[in-house]
Motif scaffolding. Structure first.
Motif, PDB file in Angstrom:
ATOM      1  N   LEU A   1       0.839  -1.202   0.000  1.00 19.47           N
ATOM      2  CA  LEU A   1       0.000   0.000   0.000  1.00 19.47           C
ATOM      3  C   LEU A   1       0.877   1.256   0.000  1.00 19.47           C
ATOM      4  N   VAL A   2       1.911   1.257   0.836  1.00 18.23           N
ATOM      5  CA  VAL A   2       2.818   2.412   0.896  1.00 18.23           C
ATOM      6  C   VAL A   2       3.510   2.597  -0.454  1.00 18.23           C
ATOM      7  N   ALA A   3       3.966   1.472  -1.039  1.00 16.40           N
ATOM      8  CA  ALA A   3       4.647   1.537  -2.341  1.00 16.40           C
ATOM      9  C   ALA A   3       3.695   2.096  -3.404  1.00 16.40           C
ATOM     10  N   LEU A   4       2.427   1.665  -3.333  1.00 13.75           N
ATOM     11  CA  LEU A   4       1.422   2.118  -4.299  1.00 13.75           C
ATOM     12  C   LEU A   4       1.195   3.626  -4.146  1.00 13.75           C
ATOM     13  N   LEU A   5       1.082   4.082  -2.890  1.00 12.07           N
ATOM     14  CA  LEU A   5       0.846   5.508  -2.635  1.00 12.07           C
ATOM     15  C   LEU A   5       2.003   6.356  -3.158  1.00 12.07           C
ATOM     16  N   HIS A   6       3.215   5.773  -3.153  1.00  9.67           N
ATOM     17  CA  HIS A   6       4.384   6.533  -3.610  1.00  9.67           C
ATOM     18  C   HIS A   6       4.665   6.329  -5.092  1.00  9.67           C
ATOM     19  N   SER A   7       3.889   5.444  -5.741  1.00  8.50           N
ATOM     20  CA  SER A   7       4.182   5.105  -7.128  1.00  8.50           C
ATOM     21  C   SER A   7       3.850   6.269  -8.057  1.00  8.50           C
ATOM     22  N   ARG A   8       4.547   6.265  -9.197  1.00 10.01           N
ATOM     23  CA  ARG A   8       4.322   7.322 -10.183  1.00 10.01           C
ATOM     24  C   ARG A   8       2.893   7.226 -10.719  1.00 10.01           C
ATOM     25  N   TYR A   9       2.400   5.989 -10.850  1.00 11.95           N
ATOM     26  CA  TYR A   9       1.054   5.751 -11.377  1.00 11.95           C
ATOM     27  C   TYR A   9       0.011   6.494 -10.547  1.00 11.95           C
ATOM     28  N   VAL A  10       0.075   6.321  -9.226  1.00  7.15           N
ATOM     29  CA  VAL A  10      -0.903   6.968  -8.347  1.00  7.15           C
ATOM     30  C   VAL A  10      -0.703   8.489  -8.357  1.00  7.15           C
ATOM     31  N   LYS A  11       0.570   8.924  -8.452  1.00  8.73           N
ATOM     32  CA  LYS A  11       0.846  10.366  -8.539  1.00  8.73           C
ATOM     33  C   LYS A  11       0.113  10.965  -9.729  1.00  8.73           C
ATOM     34  N   VAL A  12       0.160  10.252 -10.858  1.00  8.12           N
ATOM     35  CA  VAL A  12      -0.469  10.750 -12.081  1.00  8.12           C
ATOM     36  C   VAL A  12      -1.990  10.721 -11.971  1.00  8.12           C
ATOM     37  N   VAL A  13      -2.551   9.570 -11.587  1.00  8.34           N
ATOM     38  CA  VAL A  13      -4.016   9.458 -11.607  1.00  8.34           C
ATOM     39  C   VAL A  13      -4.702  10.286 -10.529  1.00  8.34           C
TER      40      VAL A  13
ATOM     41  N   GLY B   1     -14.894   9.780  -9.215  1.00  7.14           N
ATOM     42  CA  GLY B   1     -15.254  10.656  -8.101  1.00  7.14           C
ATOM     43  C   GLY B   1     -14.251  10.574  -6.970  1.00  7.14           C
ATOM     44  N   LEU B   2     -13.831   9.349  -6.648  1.00  8.80           N
ATOM     45  CA  LEU B   2     -12.856   9.157  -5.571  1.00  8.80           C
ATOM     46  C   LEU B   2     -11.533   9.844  -5.914  1.00  8.80           C
ATOM     47  N   LEU B   3     -11.069   9.674  -7.145  1.00 10.31           N
ATOM     48  CA  LEU B   3      -9.797  10.291  -7.543  1.00 10.31           C
ATOM     49  C   LEU B   3      -9.893  11.814  -7.520  1.00 10.31           C
ATOM     50  N   PHE B   4     -11.041  12.339  -7.949  1.00 13.81           N
ATOM     51  CA  PHE B   4     -11.220  13.789  -8.004  1.00 13.81           C
ATOM     52  C   PHE B   4     -11.236  14.397  -6.599  1.00 13.81           C
ATOM     53  N   PHE B   5     -11.992  13.779  -5.700  1.00 13.71           N
ATOM     54  CA  PHE B   5     -12.163  14.375  -4.364  1.00 13.71           C
ATOM     55  C   PHE B   5     -11.048  14.017  -3.374  1.00 13.71           C
ATOM     56  N   TRP B   6     -10.246  13.000  -3.691  1.00 17.52           N
ATOM     57  CA  TRP B   6      -9.208  12.541  -2.750  1.00 17.52           C
ATOM     58  C   TRP B   6      -8.251  13.660  -2.347  1.00 17.52           C
TER      59      TRP B   6
ATOM     60  N   ALA C   1      -4.475  17.542 -12.990  1.00 13.95           N
ATOM     61  CA  ALA C   1      -4.357  17.588 -14.453  1.00 13.95           C
ATOM     62  C   ALA C   1      -4.930  16.319 -15.079  1.00 13.95           C
ATOM     63  N   PHE C   2      -5.076  15.277 -14.270  1.00  8.91           N
ATOM     64  CA  PHE C   2      -5.679  14.031 -14.748  1.00  8.91           C
ATOM     65  C   PHE C   2      -7.122  13.912 -14.270  1.00  8.91           C
ATOM     66  N   THR C   3      -7.358  14.208 -12.976  1.00  9.86           N
ATOM     67  CA  THR C   3      -8.689  13.952 -12.402  1.00  9.86           C
ATOM     68  C   THR C   3      -9.761  14.894 -12.936  1.00  9.86           C
ATOM     69  N   ILE C   4      -9.392  16.159 -13.185  1.00  9.78           N
ATOM     70  CA  ILE C   4     -10.412  17.102 -13.658  1.00  9.78           C
ATOM     71  C   ILE C   4     -10.857  16.738 -15.082  1.00  9.78           C
ATOM     72  N   PRO C   5      -9.919  16.513 -16.022  1.00  4.38           N
ATOM     73  CA  PRO C   5     -10.350  16.049 -17.354  1.00  4.38           C
ATOM     74  C   PRO C   5     -11.128  14.728 -17.291  1.00  4.38           C
ATOM     75  N   LEU C   6     -10.710  13.828 -16.407  1.00  6.81           N
ATOM     76  CA  LEU C   6     -11.406  12.545 -16.281  1.00  6.81           C
ATOM     77  C   LEU C   6     -12.850  12.764 -15.831  1.00  6.81           C
ATOM     78  N   PHE C   7     -12.991  13.643 -14.866  1.00  6.70           N
ATOM     79  CA  PHE C   7     -14.308  13.966 -14.311  1.00  6.70           C
ATOM     80  C   PHE C   7     -15.203  14.549 -15.414  1.00  6.70           C
ATOM     81  N   ILE C   8     -14.609  15.425 -16.232  1.00  7.78           N
ATOM     82  CA  ILE C   8     -15.351  16.075 -17.312  1.00  7.78           C
ATOM     83  C   ILE C   8     -15.685  15.064 -18.407  1.00  7.78           C
TER      84      ILE C   8
END
Length: 324
Positions: free
Chosen positions: A132-144, A188-193, A148-155
């Motif tokens: 879980l810690v590794a995932l939180l620090h991963s580049r993937y989670v940083k991006v998603v 929604g979760l990614l946007f509001f997190w 710049a990712f969550t707002i376009p995704l939401f739209i």
């Protein structure tokens, strides 16, 4: 209500009413997922309490409400109407993308997981906590989780879905319908997190940035609602007069769907805004206390330094007397 029992084949649906919506009609993937979410959270809280740690009751309540809200929109008559009525589908979409995420995030599940999962011992393979810690620090989670990712995704979840043939394609199958619901929840979760800022994440914007992020996503929501309300032709072909409950006017229903979207955008915005202002006030209060403490400490430090200086002088003053 007899025609309601086999509601998964369209045609048995009566007019869209509260009574019909409150009908229990479980969608198994969501029901099982929800039970699992409640069970895991409960186990985490139980482990903390056994250890003698405290866990705010409010968080448990928020999480439970969030999960029950998922059940309410996916395991009720609303889900059956969601397959045949645009307005019912829109209620599901709004609740799953705007209301449930806020409740779940207020439950601070990541914090709970990090606190309740035991660290793997030295020399042991990485356990769930390390992953879980590794995932939180991963580049993937940083991006998603980046705005710049969550707002376009939401739209895109609004415009990209309903203004293109994508929605009609997904609605053809049960899997498509379930995938869409899961996507609404995830987006929604990614946007509001990062905006809620309750749980740790790779992006921790300050309070001002979080309010800006919140307001960047919302106008698109309102515009979309208004666009749907103003549309003079059916936007989606999935919902047909044949499939809809008897007596449904599809254009009236579409206008209602737009109205629901437009109105719903305002509710979470207000809730989140209030939460943010409270957090902000609390954090500035904490900062003030911290500064007071620091000032006290600095004051003490100065006093100690002065005493040390006096002591040193005294020693220096004593020295010649001893040698002579």
């Amino acid at each position: 209500m007899d025609g309601m029992s086999g509601m998964h084949h369209h045609g048995g649906l009566g007019p869209f009413s509260l009574d019909a919506v409150l009908h229990w009609s479980p969608d198994w993937p969501f029901l099982l997922g929800s039970l699992l979410a409640l069970g895991l959270y409960g186990a985490g809280v139980a482990r903390l309490l056994r250890r003698g740690d405290r866990w705010p009751v409010g968080r448990t309540v928020a999480w439970t409400l969030g999960v029950l809200t998922i059940v309410a929109v996916t395991c009720s008559g609303l889900n059956d109407y969601g397959m045949v009525l645009f307005s019912a589908h829109m209620i599901q979409h709004m609740v799953l993308s705007m209301l449930v995420p806020i409740l779940l995030l207020l439950g601070a599940p990541i914090t709970l997981a990090l606190r309740s999962l035991r660290p793997a011992g030295k020399g042991r393979p990485r356990g769930p906590r390390e992953l879980l810690v590794a995932l939180l620090h991963s580049r993937y989670v940083k991006v998603v989780s980046h705005p710049a990712f969550t707002i376009p995704l939401f739209i895109a979840s609004l415009y990209g879905l309903y203004f293109t043939p994508l929605f009609d394609g997904l609605m053809q199958s049960r899997i498509g319908h379930i995938a869409m619901m899961v996507h609404f929840l995830a987006a929604g979760l990614l946007f509001f997190w990062p905006i809620m800022g309750v749980d740790p994440g790779p992006n921790r914007p300050g309070h001002v940035m979080r309010i800006i992020e919140l307001f960047m996503g919302m106008p698109f929501h309102a515009f979309f609602g208004v666009a749907v309300m103003m549309a003079t032709t059916p936007l989606v072909t999935t919902f047909t007069a044949a499939g809809a409950p008897p007596g449904t006017d599809l254009m009236t229903d579409q206008k209602l769907a737009g109205g629901i979207t437009w109105a719903f955008g305002e509710i979470p915005t207000a809730v989140v805004l209030v939460a943010l202002v409270f957090q902000w006030a609390k954090s500035s209060q904490r900062q003030a206390v911290r500064q007071d403490r620091a000032a006290e400490r600095d004051g003490d430090a100065e006093l100690n330094a002065y005493n040390a200086y006096l002591a040193a002088l005294e020693q220096r003053g004593n020295r010649p007397a001893q040698t002579g």
